[in-house]
Design a protein around this motif. Structure first.
Motif, mmCIF file in Angstrom:
data_model
loop_
_atom_site.group_PDB
_atom_site.id
_atom_site.type_symbol
_atom_site.label_atom_id
_atom_site.label_comp_id
_atom_site.label_asym_id
_atom_site.label_seq_id
_atom_site.Cartn_x
_atom_site.Cartn_y
_atom_site.Cartn_z
ATOM 1 N N UNK A 115 -11.221 -5.017 -0.942
ATOM 2 C CA UNK A 115 -10.703 -4.254 0.208
ATOM 3 C C UNK A 115 -9.185 -4.071 0.100
ATOM 4 N N UNK A 116 -8.496 -5.129 -0.345
ATOM 5 C CA UNK A 116 -7.032 -5.031 -0.482
ATOM 6 C C UNK A 116 -6.671 -3.927 -1.469
ATOM 7 N N UNK A 117 -7.414 -3.850 -2.578
ATOM 8 C CA UNK A 117 -7.142 -2.805 -3.576
ATOM 9 C C UNK A 117 -7.318 -1.415 -2.950
ATOM 10 N N UNK A 118 -8.456 -1.211 -2.306
ATOM 11 C CA UNK A 118 -8.733 0.119 -1.755
ATOM 12 C C UNK A 118 -7.826 0.464 -0.570
ATOM 13 N N UNK A 119 -7.420 -0.570 0.147
ATOM 14 C CA UNK A 119 -6.492 -0.361 1.268
ATOM 15 C C UNK A 119 -5.164 0.186 0.755
ATOM 16 N N UNK A 120 -4.657 -0.413 -0.323
ATOM 17 C CA UNK A 120 -3.379 0.036 -0.875
ATOM 18 C C UNK A 120 -3.526 1.409 -1.539
ATOM 19 N N UNK A 121 -4.691 1.649 -2.106
ATOM 20 C CA UNK A 121 -4.970 2.958 -2.695
ATOM 21 C C UNK A 121 -4.951 4.021 -1.592
ATOM 22 N N UNK A 138 -1.891 -5.134 -8.635
ATOM 23 C CA UNK A 138 -0.985 -6.291 -8.673
ATOM 24 C C UNK A 138 -1.161 -7.171 -7.430
ATOM 25 N N UNK A 139 -1.337 -6.523 -6.268
ATOM 26 C CA UNK A 139 -1.542 -7.308 -5.033
ATOM 27 C C UNK A 139 -2.878 -8.035 -5.074
ATOM 28 N N UNK A 140 -3.878 -7.323 -5.587
ATOM 29 C CA UNK A 140 -5.225 -7.911 -5.681
ATOM 30 C C UNK A 140 -5.205 -9.133 -6.594
ATOM 31 N N UNK A 141 -4.500 -9.019 -7.725
ATOM 32 C CA UNK A 141 -4.472 -10.165 -8.646
ATOM 33 C C UNK A 141 -3.691 -11.334 -8.046
ATOM 34 N N UNK A 142 -2.628 -11.033 -7.276
ATOM 35 C CA UNK A 142 -1.882 -12.121 -6.623
ATOM 36 C C UNK A 142 -2.772 -12.832 -5.609
ATOM 37 N N UNK A 143 -3.535 -12.019 -4.853
ATOM 38 C CA UNK A 143 -4.418 -12.617 -3.847
ATOM 39 C C UNK A 143 -5.560 -13.398 -4.517
ATOM 40 N N UNK A 144 -6.018 -12.910 -5.661
ATOM 41 C CA UNK A 144 -7.130 -13.585 -6.349
ATOM 42 C C UNK A 144 -6.779 -15.025 -6.708
ATOM 43 N N UNK A 145 -5.495 -15.258 -7.042
ATOM 44 C CA UNK A 145 -5.112 -16.627 -7.438
ATOM 45 C C UNK A 145 -4.290 -17.325 -6.350
ATOM 46 N N UNK A 330 5.163 5.178 5.365
ATOM 47 C CA UNK A 330 5.149 4.632 6.718
ATOM 48 C C UNK A 330 3.909 3.791 6.974
ATOM 49 N N UNK A 331 2.759 4.279 6.448
ATOM 50 C CA UNK A 331 1.500 3.568 6.692
ATOM 51 C C UNK A 331 1.556 2.169 6.104
ATOM 52 N N UNK A 332 2.149 2.060 4.918
ATOM 53 C CA UNK A 332 2.257 0.757 4.266
ATOM 54 C C UNK A 332 3.179 -0.175 5.053
ATOM 55 N N UNK A 333 4.266 0.408 5.557
ATOM 56 C CA UNK A 333 5.196 -0.383 6.378
ATOM 57 C C UNK A 333 4.477 -0.922 7.614
ATOM 58 N N UNK A 334 3.733 -0.005 8.272
ATOM 59 C CA UNK A 334 3.004 -0.402 9.484
ATOM 60 C C UNK A 334 2.008 -1.511 9.152
ATOM 61 N N UNK A 335 1.293 -1.336 8.033
ATOM 62 C CA UNK A 335 0.280 -2.317 7.635
ATOM 63 C C UNK A 335 0.900 -3.705 7.444
ATOM 64 N N UNK A 336 1.960 -3.762 6.633
ATOM 65 C CA UNK A 336 2.587 -5.063 6.339
ATOM 66 C C UNK A 336 3.212 -5.653 7.594
ATOM 67 N N UNK A 337 3.854 -4.782 8.369
ATOM 68 C CA UNK A 337 4.511 -5.253 9.594
ATOM 69 C C UNK A 337 3.489 -5.831 10.576
ATOM 70 N N UNK A 359 -3.081 -18.503 10.499
ATOM 71 C CA UNK A 359 -2.269 -17.405 9.965
ATOM 72 C C UNK A 359 -2.715 -17.045 8.539
ATOM 73 N N UNK A 360 -4.008 -17.113 8.287
ATOM 74 C CA UNK A 360 -4.496 -16.795 6.934
ATOM 75 C C UNK A 360 -4.171 -15.352 6.537
ATOM 76 N N UNK A 361 -4.076 -14.500 7.554
ATOM 77 C CA UNK A 361 -3.717 -13.104 7.302
ATOM 78 C C UNK A 361 -2.413 -13.008 6.502
ATOM 79 N N UNK A 362 -1.554 -14.005 6.690
ATOM 80 C CA UNK A 362 -0.278 -14.037 5.969
ATOM 81 C C UNK A 362 -0.472 -14.006 4.460
ATOM 82 N N UNK A 363 -1.546 -14.637 3.972
ATOM 83 C CA UNK A 363 -1.779 -14.672 2.519
ATOM 84 C C UNK A 363 -1.925 -13.247 1.982
ATOM 85 N N UNK A 364 -2.554 -12.375 2.773
ATOM 86 C CA UNK A 364 -2.726 -10.974 2.352
ATOM 87 C C UNK A 364 -1.376 -10.255 2.413
ATOM 88 N N UNK A 365 -0.649 -10.471 3.515
ATOM 89 C CA UNK A 365 0.654 -9.821 3.684
ATOM 90 C C UNK A 365 1.608 -10.163 2.549
#
Lengths: 513, 195
Positions: A115-121, A138-145, A330-337, A359-365
């Motif tokens: 989902x993280x991959x497709x979200x950023x796509x 790159x985000x997906x691989x960071x989250x994977x580990x 802007x969408x990416x900014x909103x998402x991360x924010x 705050x597990x959501x933080x791991x994705x952010x």
């Protein structure tokens, strides 16, 4: 551009599918391998989930006899239903064991990577999809580990499923904006509402996200008719939860964990001022470096002792990511924010704070920020870049291998007591011994009562205080199980159950009386 | 003129936040790196790694590795947002991160700023590794004052153009710092050992 770097970027672009599958495979493997052994035991909430899931599956009722409840009565509070029903499903497939309880969480953790991959796509416009793909990978691989996300994906934690649903909500909301199709909006709303039925914090995060999302859609001149229908649908789906939230049972959890009930102030004005200050302090604590990179929330069940939630190598890339983010979509900014800004809000209202789980959501952010940072680094022209990339890879490998060693080999020994102790071993021994003993007496201080309900529900057990002794009139042989009180070889001792540390500390003692 | 009045107010809150620390006699263990600490950590880890062959355990858990790890982690503790909040207040902590941001984004090119960064790092490094013999209060004051100046550099730059939003943010930060000092006066004890 450096030819090696050029080749690397080309490889990333050309072999996207292959890399995507490889990262997904590694991420899934890390989440499922030895799932029943690490974490070492079922902790009290996992056991409660296991008992309810099993009962629901076989009788349609929870452990208190309630028919298919929407809110499950538990130990001192009420549990939200989604994870319990998911665990029922996995118990149907895999049987009644640790794997079945943890399976929904591990699966949700693995799907989150996708989902993280497709979200950023999705957040990048059509002309810049390649950039989205690379940042996504790159985000997906960071989250994977990611130690933070990996840790919670491997336990029976509802929050992992909530994070997945929350991100699915975002994915379909962005799809709805791009494709202007109401069906995507409906899926998005369903996902956000489902998070509210999965984990307590999302009873605050999800409505706030929906509110911000609606304002964003209004600004984007989205069809107002769809928005109105969406709002009504949300209200309707949330109605049972709203009614529950205003009841005493619904407020039980908040009352138990509220940060503001333990403030010592002389008047109500002072109490209000202190509450605001404490809230700000708690909120800020979620961005503290010690929390993120050193100790986490210091609860051994939530992370490995001495390890942070993020890798140290991520720090410069997070800073670089923030810098770059300011110039991105802007969408990416909103998402991360929203992810990093709203995530700690409900957790800051409660104690202890900061809290890793809430705050597990933080791991994705932070993974997204790291992904953006890594991408920026790969594109920036600097001298000796080839060597810098090599050094970076070495750092990543060392820290990751170190983490894997700590997690898969040491954690099961260091954290056994935080995960409820070796209650399963004790339960298995009782099951073997009960053929010889008609009566089994358990010392209450052993603290395994719930685990016994899960592992050996059919064996009658009698719980007694530490002062209990066998009466003279009692003729039948008794199996007496108690924690270790200091005497290694007392009379009538059959055997000890040891903790898996080098000192071989005793966890429980079996007596024949 | 408005800018300097605001900076003065911020500096006062920074000093007020630092005052309660006079009740301490040392930072907590997290702020220090010592060979004894490293050694005990290695022994603990070796005792825990029961499933590994001893040679492999020694490769993974040795003094060099733990020492480097400990230095990096302790250094982070000195720049921890929550610690800075207690030491120099919320407005001060905001200023520190602003200055760092200006350095990272290369907007700040004055040599004096880098000089202060080196001074702060030097004071922290000395405290972390050497724990000098002279009075703790002087040491904490040295670190505190260096951080005050470092934060005021960033804030001063940020307040070059004072907008209503900036004014609101600074006022809020000052109020919250004061509330923190007077209503939650014991929070600093998370980071120091009290006399």
């Amino acid at each position: 551009m450096n030819p090696t770097l050029k080749r690397l970027l080309l490889l990333l672009r050309k072999k996207t599918t292959l890399l995507f599958l490889l990262i997904l495979f590694i991420g899934t493997l890390l989440r499922f391998i030895s799932l029943t052994e690490v974490p070492p035991s079922l902790y009290i909430d996992e056991v409660a989930i296991g008992i309810d899931s099993y009962d629901v599956l076989h009788t349609g009722k929870d452990q208190f006899g309630q028919q298919l409840p929407l809110f499950f009565k538990s130990l001192g509070d009420y549990k939200l239903p989604l994870y319990i029903y998911l665990a029922s499903g996995s118990m149907f497939l895999f049987g009644k064991d640790e794997f079945a309880i943890r399976f929904p969480s591990a699966l949700a953790g693995s799907i989150t990577l996708v989902v993280v991959y497709f979200l950023l796509y999705e957040v990048f416009p059509d002309k810049r999809k390649k950039e989205g793909m690379l940042i996504g990978l790159l985000s997906m691989s960071t989250l994977a580990i990611s130690p933070w996300h990996l840790h919670f994906s491997r336990g029976g934690f509802e929050v992992t499923v909530a994070v997945l649903l929350y991100l699915v909500g975002f994915l379909f909301a962005f799809k709805a904006i791009r494709a202007k199709q109401s069906v995507f909006l409906v899926v998005s709303i369903f996902s956000f509402v489902a998070t509210m039925y999965t984990y307590q914090s999302y009873r605050i995060i999800a409505p706030l996200t929906l509110l911000i999302g609606s304002l964003f859609l209004l600004k984007q001149k989205y069809n107002k008719k769809y928005l109105l229908i969406g709002s009504l649908m949300t209200l309707l789906l949330c109605l049972p939860l709203l009614l529950f939230s205003f009841s005493a049972e619904g407020q039980a959890r908040f009352t138990q964990t509220s940060a503001f009930t333990r403030l010592y102030t002389s008047n109500s004005f002072e109490h209000m001022a202190a509450s605001i200050t404490l809230f700000v302090e708690n909120y800020i604590s979620f961005f503290s470096l010690s929390f993120l990179f050193r100790y986490g929330d210091q609860n051994n069940r939530h992370q490995i002792q001495g390890f942070g939630l993020l890798f140290l190598w991520q720090l410069p890339f997070i800073i670089l990511g923030i810098k770059r983010l300011l110039r991105l979509e802007n969408k990416l900014k909103v998402l991360v924010l929203i992810i990093l800004g709203l995530g700690p809000l409900p957790a800051a209202l409660a104690l202890p704070s900061p809290h890793t789980l809430r705050f597990l959501l933080g791991s994705v952010g932070y993974s997204i920020l790291t992904g953006i940072g890594l991408y920026t680094f790969l594109l920036t022209k600097i001298r000796y870049k080839k060597y810098l990339i090599f050094a970076l890879l070495i750092c990543i490998c060392i820290e990751f291998i170190y983490y894997l060693h700590f997690y898969y080999q040491m954690y099961k020994n260091t954290a056994i007591l935080d995960w409820g102790g070796p209650c399963k071993t004790v339960a298995e021994k009782i099951k073997i011994e009960q053929k010889r003993f008609p009566l089994t007496i358990i010392d209450k201080n052993l603290d395994c009562a719930n685990a016994f309900i899960f592992y050996i529900p059919d064996i009658p057990l009698q719980y007694v205080d530490v002062t209990w002794y066998k009466s003279q009139n009692e003729k039948q042989p008794i199996l007496y199980v108690r924690p270790f009180y200091g005497n290694k070889n007392p009379d009538n001792l059959m055997y000890n159950i040891y903790l898996p540390n080098r000192q071989r500390d005793i966890f429980a003692q079996f007596y024949k009386l | 003129m408005r800018k300097y009045i605001l900076l003065l107010f911020i500096w006062i809150t920074e000093v007020l936040s630092l005052i309660p620390w006079k009740g301490c006699w040392l930072f907590t263990e997290d702020f220090y790196v010592s060979l004894a600490k490293v050694q005990s950590e290695v022994i603990y880890r070796l005792n825990t790694a029961t499933d590994l062959p001893f040679v492999l355990a020694r490769i993974l858990h040795n003094k060099v590795f733990v020492f480097i790890w400990d230095i990096l982690q302790s250094l982070l503790t000195y720049w921890d947002l929550r610690f800075l909040l207690e030491l120099i207040g919320l407005a001060g902590a905001f200023g520190i991160y602003l200055t760092l941001w200006y350095i990272v984004t290369k907007k700040e090119k004055r040599i004096v700023v880098y000089l202060f960064l080196v001074i702060v790092l030097l004071f922290e490094g000395i405290e972390m590794l050497l724990q000098p013999k002279f009075d703790y209060h002087y040491r904490i004051a040295a670190i505190g004052i260096a951080l005050h100046i470092f934060s005021l550099i960033g804030l001063s730059r940020w307040l070059n153009r004072i907008t209503n939003v900036k004014l609101l943010i600074i006022t809020l930060l000052i109020i919250l710092t004061m509330l923190n000092v007077y209503l939650l006066p014991l929070s600093y004890q998370l980071y120091c050992l009290k006399i």
